[in-house]
Design a protein around this motif. Structure first.
Motif, PDB file in Angstrom:
ATOM      1  N   VAL A   6       0.833  -1.201   0.000  1.00  0.00           N
ATOM      2  CA  VAL A   6       0.000   0.000   0.000  1.00  0.00           C
ATOM      3  C   VAL A   6       0.869   1.253   0.000  1.00  0.00           C
ATOM      4  N   ALA A   7       2.040   1.182   0.650  1.00  0.00           N
ATOM      5  CA  ALA A   7       2.896   2.368   0.765  1.00  0.00           C
ATOM      6  C   ALA A   7       3.334   2.914  -0.595  1.00  0.00           C
ATOM      7  N   PRO A   8       4.028   2.138  -1.437  1.00  0.00           N
ATOM      8  CA  PRO A   8       4.459   2.713  -2.723  1.00  0.00           C
ATOM      9  C   PRO A   8       3.285   3.080  -3.635  1.00  0.00           C
ATOM     10  N   LEU A   9       2.193   2.320  -3.548  1.00  0.00           N
ATOM     11  CA  LEU A   9       1.043   2.627  -4.395  1.00  0.00           C
ATOM     12  C   LEU A   9       0.381   3.943  -3.987  1.00  0.00           C
ATOM     13  N   CYS A  10       0.557   4.355  -2.730  1.00  0.00           N
ATOM     14  CA  CYS A  10      -0.002   5.627  -2.271  1.00  0.00           C
ATOM     15  C   CYS A  10       1.017   6.762  -2.361  1.00  0.00           C
ATOM     16  N   MET A  11       2.280   6.427  -2.216  1.00  0.00           N
ATOM     17  CA  MET A  11       3.302   7.468  -2.246  1.00  0.00           C
ATOM     18  C   MET A  11       3.443   8.090  -3.627  1.00  0.00           C
ATOM     19  N   GLN A  12       3.238   7.287  -4.680  1.00  0.00           N
ATOM     20  CA  GLN A  12       3.378   7.826  -6.033  1.00  0.00           C
ATOM     21  C   GLN A  12       2.347   8.915  -6.328  1.00  0.00           C
ATOM     22  N   PRO A  13       1.025   8.675  -6.137  1.00  0.00           N
ATOM     23  CA  PRO A  13       0.086   9.769  -6.397  1.00  0.00           C
ATOM     24  C   PRO A  13       0.217  10.917  -5.402  1.00  0.00           C
ATOM     25  N   ALA A  14       0.722  10.632  -4.190  1.00  0.00           N
ATOM     26  CA  ALA A  14       0.873  11.697  -3.196  1.00  0.00           C
ATOM     27  C   ALA A  14       1.928  12.712  -3.611  1.00  0.00           C
ATOM     28  N   ARG A  15       2.774  12.378  -4.581  1.00  0.00           N
ATOM     29  CA  ARG A  15       3.774  13.336  -5.071  1.00  0.00           C
ATOM     30  C   ARG A  15       3.111  14.578  -5.662  1.00  0.00           C
ATOM     31  N   ALA A  16       1.857  14.412  -6.143  1.00  0.00           N
ATOM     32  CA  ALA A  16       1.145  15.539  -6.750  1.00  0.00           C
ATOM     33  C   ALA A  16       0.236  16.250  -5.761  1.00  0.00           C
ATOM     34  N   ALA A  17       0.302  15.884  -4.480  1.00  0.00           N
ATOM     35  CA  ALA A  17      -0.561  16.523  -3.479  1.00  0.00           C
ATOM     36  C   ALA A  17       0.012  17.876  -3.077  1.00  0.00           C
ATOM     37  N   GLU A  18      -0.879  18.811  -2.858  1.00  0.00           N
ATOM     38  CA  GLU A  18      -0.492  20.161  -2.429  1.00  0.00           C
ATOM     39  C   GLU A  18      -1.109  20.411  -1.063  1.00  0.00           C
ATOM     40  N   LEU A  19      -0.239  20.562  -0.048  1.00  0.00           N
ATOM     41  CA  LEU A  19      -0.695  20.749   1.318  1.00  0.00           C
ATOM     42  C   LEU A  19      -0.404  22.168   1.788  1.00  0.00           C
ATOM     43  N   ALA A  20      -1.195  22.586   2.782  1.00  0.00           N
ATOM     44  CA  ALA A  20      -1.031  23.938   3.299  1.00  0.00           C
ATOM     45  C   ALA A  20       0.174  24.040   4.225  1.00  0.00           C
ATOM     46  N   GLY A  21       0.502  22.964   4.950  1.00  0.00           N
ATOM     47  CA  GLY A  21       1.601  22.996   5.894  1.00  0.00           C
ATOM     48  C   GLY A  21       2.904  22.525   5.283  1.00  0.00           C
ATOM     49  N   SER A  22       3.840  22.182   6.170  1.00  0.00           N
ATOM     50  CA  SER A  22       5.164  21.747   5.738  1.00  0.00           C
ATOM     51  C   SER A  22       5.313  20.230   5.722  1.00  0.00           C
ATOM     52  N   VAL A  23       4.222  19.496   5.873  1.00  0.00           N
ATOM     53  CA  VAL A  23       4.271  18.038   5.893  1.00  0.00           C
ATOM     54  C   VAL A  23       4.557  17.511   4.487  1.00  0.00           C
ATOM     55  N   ASP A  24       5.456  16.540   4.406  1.00  0.00           N
ATOM     56  CA  ASP A  24       5.756  15.899   3.127  1.00  0.00           C
ATOM     57  C   ASP A  24       4.665  14.855   2.860  1.00  0.00           C
ATOM     58  N   PRO A  25       3.820  15.052   1.852  1.00  0.00           N
ATOM     59  CA  PRO A  25       2.716  14.111   1.622  1.00  0.00           C
ATOM     60  C   PRO A  25       3.188  12.717   1.246  1.00  0.00           C
ATOM     61  N   VAL A  26       4.332  12.608   0.575  1.00  0.00           N
ATOM     62  CA  VAL A  26       4.834  11.297   0.155  1.00  0.00           C
ATOM     63  C   VAL A  26       5.205  10.465   1.374  1.00  0.00           C
ATOM     64  N   TRP A  27       5.997  11.051   2.264  1.00  0.00           N
ATOM     65  CA  TRP A  27       6.395  10.312   3.456  1.00  0.00           C
ATOM     66  C   TRP A  27       5.220  10.085   4.395  1.00  0.00           C
ATOM     67  N   ALA A  28       4.282  11.014   4.446  1.00  0.00           N
ATOM     68  CA  ALA A  28       3.104  10.833   5.296  1.00  0.00           C
ATOM     69  C   ALA A  28       2.300   9.620   4.855  1.00  0.00           C
ATOM     70  N   ALA A  29       2.112   9.459   3.555  1.00  0.00           N
ATOM     71  CA  ALA A  29       1.375   8.306   3.037  1.00  0.00           C
ATOM     72  C   ALA A  29       2.126   7.015   3.332  1.00  0.00           C
ATOM     73  N   GLY A  30       3.441   7.023   3.148  1.00  0.00           N
ATOM     74  CA  GLY A  30       4.227   5.822   3.410  1.00  0.00           C
ATOM     75  C   GLY A  30       4.221   5.430   4.879  1.00  0.00           C
ATOM     76  N   VAL A  31       4.359   6.399   5.770  1.00  0.00           N
ATOM     77  CA  VAL A  31       4.362   6.107   7.203  1.00  0.00           C
ATOM     78  C   VAL A  31       3.009   5.567   7.648  1.00  0.00           C
ATOM     79  N   CYS A  32       1.921   6.138   7.156  1.00  0.00           N
ATOM     80  CA  CYS A  32       0.592   5.652   7.533  1.00  0.00           C
ATOM     81  C   CYS A  32       0.363   4.222   7.052  1.00  0.00           C
ATOM     82  N   ALA A  33       0.846   3.906   5.858  1.00  0.00           N
ATOM     83  CA  ALA A  33       0.714   2.537   5.366  1.00  0.00           C
ATOM     84  C   ALA A  33       1.522   1.572   6.225  1.00  0.00           C
ATOM     85  N   ALA A  34       2.734   1.961   6.607  1.00  0.00           N
ATOM     86  CA  ALA A  34       3.559   1.093   7.445  1.00  0.00           C
ATOM     87  C   ALA A  34       2.934   0.904   8.831  1.00  0.00           C
TER      88      ALA A  34
END
Length: 238
Positions: free
Chosen positions: A100-128
Motif C-alpha cells: 500500500v505504501a508505494p502505491l499511495c506514495m506515487q500519487p501523493a507526489r502531486a498533493a499540495e498541502l497547506a503545511g510543511s508536511v511531506d505528503p509522500v512520506w506521510a502516506a508511506g508512514v501511515c501505510a507502514a
C-alpha cells in the motif's frame, strides 16, 4: 517436506496481502473514495488526514486477510500451528500489506498541502503503521477466530458507507467528493448534519456488529471470554 509446505504457505500470505492491499486501493481510486493527488489547502473536514486514515485502514485489512486465508490453508492441510507459525504468518502478511505504501506514495507526489508536511512520506508512514497494527489484529484473529468475523463485518460496513457516500456523484456530472472512513456524507446531505450523524452512526453500527459476532460465536460453540476472580490468600487483610 514440512519446511517446503510452510514456505509455500508464507508465500501465500505474502501474495494474498499484496492482492488485498492493491485491490482495495484500485476500488477506492476507481470510485473516488481515496484521492491522494490535488490540492488540500482548504480546512473542510481535514480532507488530507481523512485520506491518510484510509491508507492505514487498507493496510490493516490486507494484513488480516492474508493471515486468515493462510491459516485456513494450513488447517486444511493439517499442519501444526504453534506460536512461531502464527507469528510468522502475521509478520509476512504485514510485509505484503506494505505494498500500500508505494502505491499511495506515487500519487501523493502531486498533493499540495497547506503545511510543511511531506505528503509522500506521510502516506508511506501511515501505510507502514497500518501494517503493524494489522499484524497485531491478525494475531488476535488467529488466536480467537470470532474476532475475524468482527473485522469482516466492520470492513463491510465501512465500504458500504463509503459507496453510499460517493454514489450520488458517480451518477452525476459533479466532481467526486471526499469521503471519510466510517462517515456517511453523500453530496445531498448537509456537512453539519453529516458531522452530527457520524457521532451516532458508526458507534451504533459497531455495537450491532459486536452483537452479531457474539451471536455467531455462541452458535458456533465458542466459549465466552471470562475473567477469573482471584482468591485472597489465607490471612489476607487480617
Amino acid at each position: 517436506m514440512a519446511f517446503r509446505t510452510w514456505g509455500r504457505l508464507l508465500l501465500t500470505a505474502l501474495g494474498v496481502s499484496v492482492l488485498a492491499g492493491a485491490g482495495q486501493l484500485g476500488i477506492a481510486y476507481g470510485f473516488g473514495v481515496v484521492r491522494l493527488d490535488g490540492a488540500f489547502v482548504d480546512a473542510s473536514v481535514n480532507r488530507w488526514p481523512a485520506q491518510l486514515v484510509w491508507v492505514g485502514w487498507f493496510a490493516v485489512v490486507a494484513t488480516v486477510a492474508g493471515a486468515v486465508l493462510t491459516e485456513r490453508f494450513a488447517r486444511r492441510d493439517d499442519l501444526p500451528g504453534g506460536t512461531t507459525e502464527l507469528l510468522s504468518i502475521a509478520g509476512v502478511s504485514a510485509l505484503g500489506a506494505t505494498v500500500v505504501a508505494p502505491l499511495c506514495m506515487q500519487p501523493a507526489r502531486a498533493a499540495e498541502l497547506a503545511g510543511s508536511v511531506d505528503p509522500v512520506w506521510a502516506a508511506g508512514v501511515c501505510a507502514a503503521l497500518g501494517a503493524v497494527v494489522g499484524a497485531g489484529a491478525a494475531i488476535a484473529v488467529l488466536l480467537k477466530p470470532p474476532f475475524g468475523w468482527g473485522v469482516a463485518i466492520t470492513a463491510g460496513i465501512v465500504w458500504l458507507l463509503a459507496l453510499l457516500s460517493v454514489a450520488p456523484t458517480i451518477v452525476s456530472d459533479r466532481p467526486l467528493a471526499s469521503v471519510r472512513l466510517g462517515v456517511l456524507e453523500p453530496s445531498w446531505l448537509d456537512p453539519a448534519a453529516a458531522q452530527r450523524l457520524s457521532m451516532l452512526l458508526l458507534p451504533t453500527l459497531a455495537l450491532l456488529a459486536g452483537g452479531a459476532v457474539g451471536v455467531l460465536a455462541r452458535r458456533a460453540g465458542w466459549p465466552p471470554l471470562r475473567a477469573g476472580r482471584s482468591r485472597n490468600p489465607p490471612g489476607y487483610g487480617a
